[in-house]
Design a protein around this motif. Sequence first.
Motif, PDB file in Angstrom:
ATOM      1  N   ALA A   1     -12.431  80.840  59.286  1.00  0.00           N
ATOM      2  CA  ALA A   1     -13.272  81.167  57.892  1.00  0.00           C
ATOM      3  C   ALA A   1     -12.534  82.349  57.289  1.00  0.00           C
ATOM      4  N   ASP A   2     -11.898  83.457  57.980  1.00  0.00           N
ATOM      5  CA  ASP A   2     -11.366  84.783  57.715  1.00  0.00           C
ATOM      6  C   ASP A   2      -9.901  84.691  57.384  1.00  0.00           C
TER       7      ASP A   2
ATOM      8  N   ASP B   1     -16.075  75.980  60.140  1.00  0.00           N
ATOM      9  CA  ASP B   1     -15.921  77.298  59.913  1.00  0.00           C
ATOM     10  C   ASP B   1     -14.762  77.881  60.571  1.00  0.00           C
TER      11      ASP B   1
ATOM     12  N   ARG C   1     -16.084  80.953  53.493  1.00  0.00           N
ATOM     13  CA  ARG C   1     -16.951  81.905  53.521  1.00  0.00           C
ATOM     14  C   ARG C   1     -17.687  82.271  52.252  1.00  0.00           C
TER      15      ARG C   1
END
Length: 194
Positions: free
Chosen positions: A130-131, A127, A107
Amino acid sequence: TLIWKLGRGLTNRASGRFASLFRPHNTLHRELAGFDYQNGIYYFNVGEGPYRNWDDCHRYGFLSAGDGPRWRDQILQLNQGDIVVAYLRRHGYVGVGKVLAPAKPYREYRHNGRPLHALEIVAPEMDQDADDLENCEYVMKVKWIASVPRTEAKWKPHSGLYTTQLVRASLDRQPTTIKFIEDEFQLDLKSLAD
């Protein structure tokens, strides 16, 4: 031997009868990674799958690894200036590059100011997570000095070339592989790492 060892401090006109058998002065450090410089020459396993694809790496100038600390930590150990030799399983060696910046979480990584999700990425799940800084993909900017598409990968079966399932491995003790890469890509890896 003593004439060669004492070298420039002597007034001898000749270096000694067998001087050609000795290494040149001030060159031993070039064979000892980390002795007086930080950069190394590393094998890097592209590890294609849903999270990463060589076509993306080749096109956008990066390498990536992730999906857990075991893989993430290996890419985080590479430093700016390190030389990476990219290996693509079932194909061969596909590129030699210089690390331009340490790896960042997916990210946070930008290519020419744009996030990766804004680019035409082949890897469908790059992705994912991603967090999640533990499991997300980490992306490292690389300047490709020499690279080829997968169809032109460099490989010679049954020749003792180095491969491993690890993401990153030092090529310090792999002279056969170093010579093969240098011949195939027409490069001097040691001078690139200086």
